[in-house]
Design a protein around this motif. Structure first.
Motif, short mmCIF file in Angstrom:
data_model
loop_
_atom_site.label_atom_id
_atom_site.label_comp_id
_atom_site.label_asym_id
_atom_site.label_seq_id
_atom_site.Cartn_x
_atom_site.Cartn_y
_atom_site.Cartn_z
N VAL A 44 0.83 -1.21 0.00
CA VAL A 44 0.00 0.00 0.00
C VAL A 44 0.86 1.26 0.00
N PHE A 45 0.28 2.30 -0.47
CA PHE A 45 0.94 3.60 -0.52
C PHE A 45 1.10 4.18 0.89
N VAL A 46 2.26 4.83 1.12
CA VAL A 46 2.51 5.47 2.40
C VAL A 46 2.63 6.99 2.23
N VAL A 47 3.52 7.40 1.35
CA VAL A 47 3.78 8.84 1.20
C VAL A 47 4.50 9.09 -0.10
N ALA A 48 4.34 10.30 -0.64
CA ALA A 48 5.02 10.69 -1.86
C ALA A 48 5.55 12.12 -1.72
N ILE A 49 6.57 12.41 -2.52
CA ILE A 49 7.17 13.74 -2.51
C ILE A 49 7.55 14.12 -3.93
N THR A 50 7.34 15.38 -4.28
CA THR A 50 7.67 15.83 -5.62
C THR A 50 9.17 16.02 -5.78
N GLY A 53 10.59 18.63 -3.72
CA GLY A 53 10.36 18.46 -2.29
C GLY A 53 9.30 19.40 -1.76
N GLY A 54 8.73 20.20 -2.64
CA GLY A 54 7.79 21.20 -2.19
C GLY A 54 6.40 20.69 -1.87
N THR A 55 6.08 19.54 -2.39
CA THR A 55 4.76 18.97 -2.15
C THR A 55 4.90 17.53 -1.66
N THR A 56 4.13 17.22 -0.65
CA THR A 56 4.10 15.86 -0.12
C THR A 56 2.65 15.41 0.02
N TYR A 57 2.49 14.11 0.08
CA TYR A 57 1.14 13.56 0.22
C TYR A 57 1.24 12.30 1.06
N THR A 67 7.42 11.54 8.24
CA THR A 67 7.81 12.71 7.45
C THR A 67 8.74 12.27 6.33
N ILE A 68 8.41 12.67 5.12
CA ILE A 68 9.27 12.38 3.98
C ILE A 68 10.02 13.65 3.61
N PHE A 69 11.29 13.50 3.27
CA PHE A 69 12.05 14.63 2.77
C PHE A 69 13.16 14.09 1.89
N ARG A 70 13.78 14.95 1.14
CA ARG A 70 14.79 14.49 0.20
C ARG A 70 15.96 15.44 0.17
N ASP A 71 17.09 14.89 -0.20
CA ASP A 71 18.31 15.66 -0.39
C ASP A 71 18.74 15.43 -1.83
N ASN A 72 18.42 16.36 -2.70
CA ASN A 72 18.70 16.16 -4.11
C ASN A 72 20.20 16.15 -4.40
N THR A 76 18.98 11.21 -2.54
CA THR A 76 18.44 10.36 -1.49
C THR A 76 17.13 10.93 -0.97
N VAL A 77 16.19 10.04 -0.73
CA VAL A 77 14.93 10.41 -0.09
C VAL A 77 14.85 9.67 1.23
N TYR A 78 14.29 10.32 2.22
CA TYR A 78 14.24 9.78 3.57
C TYR A 78 12.80 9.65 4.04
N LEU A 79 12.61 8.72 4.94
CA LEU A 79 11.33 8.58 5.61
C LEU A 79 11.61 8.53 7.11
N GLN A 80 11.28 9.61 7.79
CA GLN A 80 11.42 9.67 9.24
C GLN A 80 10.12 9.17 9.85
N MET A 81 10.22 8.11 10.62
CA MET A 81 9.04 7.50 11.22
C MET A 81 9.11 7.67 12.73
N SER A 82 8.06 8.22 13.29
CA SER A 82 8.00 8.44 14.72
C SER A 82 6.71 7.86 15.28
N SER A 83 6.67 7.75 16.59
CA SER A 83 5.47 7.19 17.26
C SER A 83 5.04 5.89 16.58
N LEU A 84 5.99 5.04 16.34
CA LEU A 84 5.71 3.80 15.62
C LEU A 84 4.79 2.89 16.40
N LYS A 85 3.95 2.19 15.65
CA LYS A 85 2.98 1.27 16.21
C LYS A 85 3.26 -0.13 15.66
N PRO A 86 2.82 -1.15 16.37
CA PRO A 86 3.00 -2.51 15.84
C PRO A 86 2.41 -2.67 14.44
#
Length: 120
Positions: A44-50, A53-57, A67-72, A76-86
């Motif tokens: 399944v889809f989680v997140v996307a970034i243009t 980097g100006g638009t995320t979904y 939080t998704i962000f990228r370093d052009n 590299t694109v990153y996915l910072q995951m917090s408050s993780l659940k099982p």
């Protein structure tokens, strides 16, 4: 080519950062995304970034926690995951393509997955 890494075992409530390194051509194709596949379930889809980097979904299930962000400069694109659940336990895949294809779950390029396990 896309290569994802950073998965591992984390306790519920913890954080983890995934990275996806892309070849120049793949990265320059623009939009990137993360998907996940839990055991016994469909991917399944989680997140996307243009490209800029100006638009995320975000999928509703991760909004406010991931939080998704990228370093052009590093391709590299990153996915910072917090408050993780099982229920976040899954193999996470990065992908690239047009905005429409990434959002629709049919991106042009797929990386190999990296396993994230969240223990309760």
């Amino acid at each position: 080519q896309l290569q994802a890494f950073g998965g591992g075992l984390v306790q519920a409530g913890g954080s983890l950062r995934l990275s996806c390194a892309a070849s120049g051509r793949t990265f320059s194709s623009g939009n990137m995304g993360w998907f996940r596949q839990a055991p016994g379930k469909e991917r399944v889809f989680v997140v996307a970034i243009t490209q800029s980097g100006g638009t995320t979904y975000y999928a509703d299930s991760v909004k406010g926690r991931f939080t998704i962000f990228r370093d052009n400069a590093k391709n590299t694109v990153y996915l910072q995951m917090s408050s993780l659940k099982p229920e976040d336990t899954a193999v996470y895949y990065c992908a690239a393509g047009t905005w429409t294809t990434v959002i629709a779950g049919t991106p042009t390029y797929w990386g190999q997955g990296t396993l994230v396990t969240v223990s309760s």
